[in-house]
Scaffold this active site. Sequence first.
Site, short mmCIF file in Angstrom:
data_model
loop_
_atom_site.label_atom_id
_atom_site.label_comp_id
_atom_site.label_asym_id
_atom_site.label_seq_id
_atom_site.Cartn_x
_atom_site.Cartn_y
_atom_site.Cartn_z
N ASN A 204 65.30 25.30 13.96
CA ASN A 204 65.89 24.31 14.88
C ASN A 204 67.18 23.81 14.26
O ASN A 204 67.18 23.30 13.15
CB ASN A 204 64.92 23.14 15.08
N CYS A 209 65.26 22.75 20.18
CA CYS A 209 63.94 23.36 20.35
C CYS A 209 63.72 23.77 21.82
O CYS A 209 62.93 24.66 22.09
CB CYS A 209 62.82 22.46 19.85
N HIS A 456 60.23 16.81 22.46
CA HIS A 456 60.09 18.05 21.72
C HIS A 456 59.61 19.16 22.66
O HIS A 456 58.82 18.90 23.56
CB HIS A 456 59.08 17.82 20.59
N ASP A 473 56.41 27.07 17.95
CA ASP A 473 56.91 25.70 17.77
C ASP A 473 57.99 25.75 16.69
O ASP A 473 57.73 25.56 15.51
CB ASP A 473 55.74 24.80 17.33
#
Length: 1117
Positions: A204, A209, A456, A473
């Site tokens: 990131n 993200c 997020h 993630d």
Amino acid sequence: MTLMTPPPLDQQQQQEDDEMLVPHTDFPHGPQPMEVAQAETANPVDAQPVEDPPSARFTWTIENFSRLNTKKLYSDVFFVGGYKWRILIFPKGNNVDHLSMYLDVADSPTLPYGWSRYAQFSLSVVNQIHSKFSVRKETQHQFNARESDWGFTSFMPLGELYDPCRGYLVNDTCIVEADVAVRRVIDYWSHDSKKETGYVGLKNQGATCYMNSLLQTLYHIPYFRKAVYHMPTTENDNPSGSIPLALQSLFYKLQYSDTSVATKELTKSFGWDTYDSFMQHDVQELNRVLCEKLEDKMKGTVVEGTIQQLFEGHHMNYIECINVDYKSTRKESFYDLQLDVKGCRDVYASFDKYVEVERLEGDNKYHAEQYGLQDARKGVLFIDFPPVLQLQLKRFEYDFVRDTMVKINDRYEFPLQLDLDRENGKYLSPDADRSVRNLYTLHSVLVHSGGVHGGHYYAYIRPTLSDQWFKFDDERVTKEDIKRALEEQYGGEEELPQTNPGFNNAPFKFTKYSNAYMLVYIRESDKEKIICNVDEKDIAEHLRIRLKKEQEEKEQKRKEKAEAHLYTIIKVARNEDLLEQIGRDIYFDLVDHDKVRSFRIQKQMPFNLFKEEVAKEFGVPVQFQRFWLWAKRQNHTYRPNRPLTPLEEAQSVGQLREVSNKANNAELKLFLEVELGLDSRPVAPPDKTKEDILLFFKLYDPLKEELRYVGRLFVKGSGKPAEILTKLNEMAGFNSDDEIELFEEIKFEPNVMCEHIDKKVTFRASQLEDGDIICFQKTQVGSTEQCRYPDVPSFLEYVRNRQVVRFRSLEKPKEDEFCLELSKLHTYDDVVERVAQHLGLDDPSKIRLTSHNCYSQQPKPQPVKYRGVEHLSDMLVHYNQTSDILYYEILDIPLPELQGLKTLKVAFHHATKDEVVIHTIRLPKQSTVGDVINDLKTKVELSHPNAEIRLLEVFYHKIYKIFPPTEKIENINDQYWTLRAEEIPEEEKNFGPHDRLIHVYHFMKDTAQNQQVQNFGEPFFLVIREDETLAEVKVRIQKKLQVPDEEFTKWKFAFLSLGRPEYLQDNDIVASRFQRRDVYGAWEQYLGLEHTDNAPKRSYTANQNRHTFEKPVKIYN
């Protein structure tokens, strides 16, 4: 990764985050004094750390909350899981208009190096009227020295918190709760995604993200990946300038790398600057723009049309008349479909709504070409669906009542298999090809966790459509089960299990802020084609070679890093480096060691062997090399100190580094002294005794303002400068008998010290030693006025402090308007004088400057006060960073005069016209409200000459205060509150003994907020008589507000106390509800007018300085 704000933010305009999880970064970490209001702990957790439960609730009651005048406030310390914690709040927001709240490790400065602890926690502001309206947010974090506090910069809007009707402040008391559960520390970084899952994540690069989850989804559509690989690129392309090559490079690394992959090359190829990269954008917008760009770049290549083949579907918009034979149709293509979430239980309900038939009748009839106005049906049906169906779920919607974007966290289900042929093809148009079976399988679920302004993003994907799901993630990829990917992303509410039964920890429901916002389905019949095999033969050879080389270089760097302890870096400075650098790159000291030749040498290598490498590199035989060690002096200069001894040269490189540099890094810095003979070839260096001093010489030319290095000499300590003047003249190219002045360059930190050298005093008496620098120049004859800097000290002073400043107009804060070369030592007056001179302004005191916030890249909120800083350097510094930007504005009156005045923005509401005019009132700070009113009377149009004016404080559509005329204006805040001026109506002047003055506010019920009362519009006062019925009051209200009958009949009237409406009937006596009793704030009881808000939005807001726009995504290449 959870989004983090760039530290410290003076003007954090892009972070109004409802849910953003950040460490508070306004102040440096370290022990800070407790600033405690009267705080009490409802459940003090006093147990010894050992016996302390792993989870507990801490309650903090803060009294006199609205009167707190501190920027931040800590709670008492409480123990959970054997650790000390405390809550940190910013009562007026951490540079945002929201309450900011964090959980803080109370003893972080005293903990041992490398400490870490992991906690799941929630923070709440308790609603003391209705507990179900308590605001609660939860998160988890691994606390460490760098991030010793974590929480929510924008916990809840200040307007809601400070509104007494809402129930968060009762009797000016606020109750805050923290539920903390300490968990075993998870080593996030030791997880090897490739080893555990076979896939790698994406790094990131700051608020990207949302892009990472989209890129992973596209990468895991193999047909798409194959097409990207087959886009023609050449070895001469640069990835940061070519989207196809950057995407090929990224996909290749995702396929073959063992560790997470960076996206910087790709965002550079988009043409994004760093500011863009740190801004959150809408993923749908990015998806569309990226696909359009790729579609464009694929034209005329072997993969032309791939984007359309994969993602493009078509629907038909139709309008069909009911009573005549007329139908209008229009075919349109789509790459994704936006589906409603609000009011729909699942994907099928959204599709039902999508194709819902709208009737055009009454005032809304359709104009059919030859038939005129006709009743008609309007709708959409699908001609075909694409092989890869992208569904954007409308989780973010505009709320017209609240005039803001809101996130819809409602429960919304989506199936593993989606049948769009259901109910006999109800979604299909008559032209649809019914032989195609529109049965789809879920491939990926993109999730947003957080609120409307941030949060997020991550994705659940099953790359091969098997039963195994994976969570992508950012850097971390994990295996997940189907329940986590589907049901847990439906949204809605969840009941928290009791973490610690019996410990005042009642279970309650909370909204799940993590939910799906985009779904990707793949058609069953196209599955084999799309989930195809992609291997090395699909990748262009030049790309394989380039990326393998990159991989090898990366591996080499990693290897070097791993073996760094076995090597020493030796940096060798030579005469040539000094000649090249002094007067260009550097002016002080002798050399920039980062720009000299460096050698990576094994520590065990004997130094004498290293000399052979030097001989090869520089062509200087070993016997003619003499090396000097550098030393950092107490005055922060760095100079050659002494030659290496033969004994030292016999040691290994590693031993020698330790001699030279006991505490520092793995580098050894040396100066190579080489003596040249008459034929300019190296000769043996002269013997050096204690009497010999090595001096370095710089020559200054005041006319050219140039400083250059001219060489070095050995002198005798007992000798005098006068004895070497002829030699110096020769080195400078002067006549042998030219008069020259000598100066010693002593230091330049924190200020320049350069002193005249007496030519008749010995070098030793002048305290000169090895490595010292002498600057010299021709003696000035006659006037020196033609030179800005006539001697060495003035020139070095200038060089040390010169600063080119970029000036921008405060009205155009993104554009450099002009540059001025100034000195950091310039006073405030010097700076504004130079700016005024450049702008052709006679009076410099009318210039007002504002400093730059290096983190937000915006002007600071507060301008520089008149003579409020000593020097230019003070204006340019922001925390530990220095900027080169200043903003200016030209005032209509001198700044000292303006600073003695208080400026208020007052909205004047005309008594008879429906207009509001904003007036800027400037008065001396010691003035009163009465003075404001008198000044206003000279500027506004009154309904009659004797009209009286009053000043009110209006906040969130309620009147909080009528200012007494005697109140001083210095402390009145017009930043968050609107100041309203209005004429006092005649009816209020003829006030009877039993009359009452009541507050009247407009309101509506907010469907998104559990029917919570939402005020809007302009509040006002009304006099009501003792026995007046609602019917009589309504007549007066309608006349006052001039509302047409047909609209007014729809209005409802209610008595509201603490936000709860009691609806009134026409025969109710209004005054009986407003009892003569003290209530906390008269605004808590009012007559409410319930109706929809039809009024156009005012062109002004309470705070005109807030930046509320968001930059759209642009890909420039």
